[in-house]
Design an enzyme around this catalytic site. Structure first.
Site, PDB file in Angstrom:
ATOM      1  N   SER A  99       0.836  -1.191   0.000  1.00 14.13           N
ATOM      2  CA  SER A  99       0.000   0.000   0.000  1.00 14.13           C
ATOM      3  C   SER A  99       0.878   1.250   0.000  1.00 14.13           C
ATOM      4  CB  SER A  99      -0.952  -0.058   1.203  1.00 14.13           C
ATOM      5  OG  SER A  99      -2.048   0.802   1.035  1.00 14.13           O
ATOM      6  N   ASP A 233      -9.852  -6.322  -3.381  1.00 15.93           N
ATOM      7  CA  ASP A 233      -9.331  -5.151  -2.677  1.00 15.93           C
ATOM      8  C   ASP A 233     -10.347  -4.017  -2.769  1.00 15.93           C
ATOM      9  OD1 ASP A 233      -7.886  -2.977  -1.695  1.00 15.93           O
ATOM     10  OD2 ASP A 233      -5.999  -3.675  -2.560  1.00 15.93           O
ATOM     11  N   HIS A 261      -7.220  -6.326   0.601  1.00 20.75           N
ATOM     12  CA  HIS A 261      -6.105  -5.386   0.526  1.00 20.75           C
ATOM     13  C   HIS A 261      -4.832  -5.944   1.149  1.00 20.75           C
ATOM     14  CE1 HIS A 261      -4.353  -1.457  -0.108  1.00 20.75           C
ATOM     15  NE2 HIS A 261      -4.087  -1.302   1.186  1.00 20.75           N
TER      16      HIS A 261
END
Length: 283
Positions: A99, A233, A261
């Protein structure tokens, strides 16, 4: 199986910086995402430190590292990680970023290409404009006044009670809900909230992600890159994985069907095997 490595600290830029360092061999550095910590990678250390040196930091503003007033841009985080590698006498490294950590890894490879062997980008930021409304809301005016209320002990207690009630009904939270909840509970103190808002606003605006790797990656020499994404996600859409191939020459994409995610938490064995195979067959 090796024992869980102890957290260590070093003073960087005048502040305490927390990390773990385990094993020996070619270096791997794992970089967590927004509101994450090194604990999100802890389960992978003993899967990979038998023949690799595994370094897992808490970024400034996260985990056990300091939360100073200052620069929380991607470049500032990348420079801090470079300084940590210098302190550890590590010349070159494979970066595994999740991320926000993926965005930091890409900026690191742009600023310090001579230090990077490979990239592994997991549900990475910086590859498209789209991002969840939850994160966009943190960039709105007045968020600094709302966060103390929604992250208060009163609110956390009631959400925790609701979560326990759902568990009694047989509804078990997945990795996404669990990790978002842990991140949410970390916002109970003012320093962490300030660092969270500074970090978020450095990469996101009310319309979505404000920093894109597509502006600079085509200008650098290709680095072997593996992109991993969960097909479910909800924070950053999985189709951003496809967009990576337009800017990263020879990029390899692996999708985790049904994962969210945090594919490295949803299927840690597959993820560890992928990383081990990637770092031993590329470069």
């Amino acid at each position: 199986m090796s024992a869980t490595p102890a957290e260590r600290t070093v003073i960087l830029h005048g502040h305490e910086f927390s990390y773990t360092d385990s094993g020996s061999g070619p270096a791997l550095m794992f970089i967590h995402g927004l509101l994450g910590s090194q604990q999100q990678w802890a389960h992978l250390v003993d899967r990979l430190d038998d023949n690799h040196r595994v370094v897992v930091p808490d970024l400034f503003g996260h985990g056990e590292s300091a939360k100073p007033i200052g620069d929380y841009s991607l470049g500032a985080h990348a420079a801090t990680l470079r300084d940590l590698l210098d302190r550890l006498d590590i010349e070159r490294v494979t970066l595994i970023g999740h991320s926000l950590g993926g965005g930091i890894a890409m900026v690191f490879s742009y600023l310090f290409p001579e230090r990077v062997d490979r990239l592994v980008l997991v549900s990475s930021g910086g590859l498209g404009r789209e991002v969840s409304a939850l994160l966009r809301s943190a960039t709105l005016p007045g968020a600094e006044y709302v966060l103390p209320v929604i992250a208060s002990g009163w609110m956390r207690d009631r959400l925790a009670t609701a979560g326990r009630a759902l568990q009694k009904l047989g509804m078990q939270p997945g990795s996404d809900i669990t990790q978002v909840w842990r991140g949410f509970t970390s916002l109970g103190d003012a320093d962490t909230r300030r660092a969270f808002l500074a970090t978020t606003r450095a990469v996101i605006d009310p319309g979505g992600q404000s920093v894109t790797a597509h502006d600079y990656l085509p200008e650098v020499d290709p680095i072997p890159t593996l992109v991993v994404w969960g097909t479910r996600d909800r924070l950053i859409p999985a189709w951003h994985a496809a967009s990576a191939t337009s800017s990263i020459e020879g990029c390899r994409v692996e999708l985790f069907q049904g994962a969210g995610h945090f594919p490295h938490l949803d299927d840690p064995d597959r993820f560890a095997d992928l990383v081990r195979e990637f770092v031993t067959t590329t470069g």
